[in-house]
Write an enzyme that holds these catalytic residues in place. Structure first.
Site, mmCIF file in Angstrom:
data_model
loop_
_atom_site.group_PDB
_atom_site.id
_atom_site.type_symbol
_atom_site.label_atom_id
_atom_site.label_comp_id
_atom_site.label_asym_id
_atom_site.label_seq_id
_atom_site.Cartn_x
_atom_site.Cartn_y
_atom_site.Cartn_z
ATOM 1 N N HIS A 76 0.820 -1.211 0.000
ATOM 2 C CA HIS A 76 0.000 0.000 0.000
ATOM 3 C C HIS A 76 0.855 1.262 0.000
ATOM 4 C CE1 HIS A 76 -3.113 -2.801 1.961
ATOM 5 N NE2 HIS A 76 -3.482 -2.585 0.726
ATOM 6 N N HIS A 77 2.138 1.139 -0.402
ATOM 7 C CA HIS A 77 2.972 2.355 -0.365
ATOM 8 C C HIS A 77 2.482 3.381 -1.366
ATOM 9 C CE1 HIS A 77 4.749 0.475 -3.878
ATOM 10 N NE2 HIS A 77 5.405 1.588 -4.135
ATOM 11 N N LYS B 172 -2.858 -2.529 -7.685
ATOM 12 C CA LYS B 172 -3.212 -2.870 -9.064
ATOM 13 C C LYS B 172 -2.705 -4.244 -9.441
ATOM 14 C CE LYS B 172 -4.703 -1.315 -13.075
ATOM 15 N NZ LYS B 172 -5.390 -2.627 -13.161
ATOM 16 N N LYS C 87 6.961 -4.574 -10.434
ATOM 17 C CA LYS C 87 6.737 -4.230 -11.841
ATOM 18 C C LYS C 87 6.332 -2.762 -11.978
ATOM 19 C CE LYS C 87 4.290 -7.407 -13.873
ATOM 20 N NZ LYS C 87 3.206 -8.221 -14.483
ATOM 21 N N ASP D 294 7.716 2.966 -13.318
ATOM 22 C CA ASP D 294 7.204 4.221 -12.749
ATOM 23 C C ASP D 294 5.707 4.402 -12.955
ATOM 24 O OD1 ASP D 294 9.566 5.123 -11.579
ATOM 25 O OD2 ASP D 294 10.288 5.897 -13.502
ATOM 26 N N LYS E 30 -3.082 -8.830 -6.721
ATOM 27 C CA LYS E 30 -3.473 -9.871 -7.676
ATOM 28 C C LYS E 30 -4.668 -10.610 -7.124
ATOM 29 C CE LYS E 30 -1.670 -11.399 -11.594
ATOM 30 N NZ LYS E 30 -0.792 -10.582 -12.430
ATOM 31 N N SER F 200 -2.789 -0.043 -18.609
ATOM 32 C CA SER F 200 -3.868 0.009 -17.614
ATOM 33 C C SER F 200 -3.843 1.350 -16.883
ATOM 34 C CB SER F 200 -3.701 -1.100 -16.568
ATOM 35 O OG SER F 200 -4.262 -2.302 -17.038
HETATM 36 N N1 GLU Z 1 -2.275 -9.094 -15.336
HETATM 37 C C1 GLU Z 1 -1.366 -8.178 -15.919
HETATM 38 C C2 GLU Z 1 0.013 -8.316 -15.297
HETATM 39 O O1 GLU Z 1 0.348 -9.340 -14.761
HETATM 40 C C3 GLU Z 1 -1.912 -6.750 -15.976
HETATM 41 C C4 GLU Z 1 -2.137 -6.079 -14.680
HETATM 42 C C5 GLU Z 1 -2.865 -4.737 -14.796
HETATM 43 O O2 GLU Z 1 -3.044 -4.242 -15.886
HETATM 44 O O3 GLU Z 1 -3.234 -4.225 -13.736
HETATM 45 O O4 GLU Z 1 0.828 -7.444 -15.400
#
Ligand code: GLU
Length: 471
Positions: A66-67, A72, A96, A101, A108, A363
């Site tokens: 949560h930093h 996402k 990732k 950035d 997940k 995204s």
């Molecule tokens: N599931 C994708 C990943 O592993 C996309 C994640 C996203 O767009 O939030 O990077």
């Protein structure tokens, strides 16, 4: 296999890589521990009605860090989903996002089902119920946690999620609760291809550096490079398509039913057509059948792109891998044990947390579009076109040189949404690659994964320190 004889789990693999990389940073143990752990793990069960009664479905959502908010990451539908896997994938999302950035924490989700065994109405019920469970526990929202597609899910599931969320939270920013939506439901053009396109940009950038290619005994550039792609889902298919268009020769393709090889090259679109017609990639005219799909990883090629699931390159098959470059389209395809062997053999591994970050990058653009409530390029397109048009007219008047109608049309083209998305993605992948590579050289990391991890850890640690959590 470690000394105690237990196989290393996926999340343990991620954390071994983390620990290795954290030695190249100077942060205190407590802060590193905080970065490493999963902040919230939500495991839940719910029933669905089937033709012969009821079935209990197991599901997860893990918010790793949560930093930065929102968190996402995608939602996976697979029979192999388990808590360790979702935690590993959530952690990888944190690193990732930091690498490219993108200002999100990682998360997940997963539902333990084989989607092929359910009808579309059943899948819709499962998806809507999963979303309702997330709403109930405050695990979804444009500023909280924003899911997206992953293995086994697509735009269709994202449309059901946004519709369910909006029924409960009909607020102005509600569309930003999920990304990877159909364009008609607030999605963005270019998101579907984004991960595969990002894989292409990343490989192209790596191959453009003459010094690095020389060490591998390869010439710079993509032209003529022989590629094997494992997995023809959204990521694998698009990566193969853009690599082929970029000058590579696709010599091998693998799916779960088997693999095919042709040293002279395979026409990707023809293979896809053959698979649609015969329900298999095997027996493609002119190609050699490889019945055991995992053998495809050992085929003779320059670039191997594993683009399906985790832990496919292991201590057992790593010594037999002939590729000089491994481009990780999937999350976690290479185990720690395998990577040690590959590095010893001089293989260049382009790590997942960098190479497949194109999906979450676009995204991010979709989320921005939803919060801004305007399509990118809408206000600038015509202005840009008019400015270029005037510039060309002035140039023509002053020089007497006249452009053809076609030339003028090409030059005055103002950017559409998809042009801006692809250009933002291209820039992100180029900048991030050079950042990781420079970090590796500056700090003396042994490989790109360690450098990507260490650079990500540094960025996350700095943001914790700026929050004043670790004074
Ligand atoms: N599931 C994708 C990943 O592993 C996309 C994640 C996203 O767009 O939030 O990077």
């Amino acid at each position: 296999m470690p000394a105690n004889g237990h196989p290393v789990s996926f999340f343990e693999n991620v954390n071994i890589n983390f620990d290795k990389a954290s030695r190249y940073t100077e942060h205190p143990k407590g802060l590193l521990d905080q970065i490493k752990v999963c902040n919230s793990v939500y495991q839940f069960q719910f029933p669905i009605q089937t033709d012969d009664g009821y079935e209990v479905i197991s599901a997860w959502r893990v918010e790793h860090s949560h930093h930065k908010l929102p968190t996402k990451g995608g939602i996976r539908y697979s029979e192999d989903v388990n808590e360790d896997e979702v935690k590993a994938l959530a952690a990888l999302m944190t690193y990732k996002c930091a690498v490219v950035d993108v200002p999100f924490g990682g998360a997940k989700g997963g539902i333990k089902i084989n989607p092929k065994r359910y009808s579309v109405p059943q899948l819709q019920r499962i998806t809507r119920r999963y979303t309702a469970e997330l709403i109930k526990k405050n695990f979804i929202g444009p500023g909280i946690d924003v899911p997206a597609p992953d293995y086994g899910t697509s735009e269709r599931e994202m449309a059901w999620i946004v519709d369910t969320y909006m029924a409960f939270n009909p607020s102005i920013d509600a569309q930003g609760c999920v990304t990877g939506k159909p364009v008609s439901q607030g999605g963005i053009r270019g998101r579907r291809e984004a991960t595969g396109r990002g894989v292409f940009f990343g490989i192209r950038e790596a191959c453009s550096i003459a010094e690095d290619m020389k060490k591998l005994g390869l010439t710079p550039g993509l032209e003529g490079k022989r590629v094997v792609v494992q997995g023809l889902g959204n990521v694998g298919y698009h990566a193969a398509k853009f690599l082929q268009e970029g000058g590579c020769v696709i010599v091998g393709l693998a799916e779960y039913e088997g693999a095919i090889y042709n040293a002279k090259g395979l026409d990707l679109e023809e293979v896809m057509k053959h698979r649609r017609e015969t329900r298999s990639i095997l027996n493609f005219p002119g190609a050699m059948n490889i019945p055991n799909t995992s053998d495809a990883l050992e085929l003779d090629c320059d670039i191997l792109v594993p683009a399906a699931l985790e832990s496919v390159i292991t201590g057992a098959n790593a010594p037999k891998i002939k590729a000089k470059i491994i481009g990780e389209g999937a999350n976690g395809p290479t185990t720690v044990e395998a990577e040690e062997i590959l590095l010893k053999n001089g293989v260049l591994v382009l790590p997942d947390m960098y190479l497949n970050a194109g999906g979450v990058t676009v995204s991010y653009f979709e989320w921005l579009k939803n919060l801004q409530h305007v399509r990118m390029g809408r206000m600038a397109k015509r202005f840009t076109e008019t400015s270029y048009d005037q510039l060309i007219s002035t140039f023509e008047k002053k020089t007497g040189v006249h452009l053809s109608a076609d030339e003028r049309k090409r030059l005055v083209h103002g950017p559409d949404e998809v042009d801006l998305v692809n250009s933002g993605l291209e820039d992100t992948m180029i900048v991030a690659y050079n950042e990781i590579r420079e970090f590796k050289h500056r700090v003396g990391c042994p490989d790109l994964r360690t450098a990507a991890f260490a650079s990500a850890i540094d960025k996350i640690a700095r943001s914790y320190l700026e929050l004043g959590i670790f004074p």
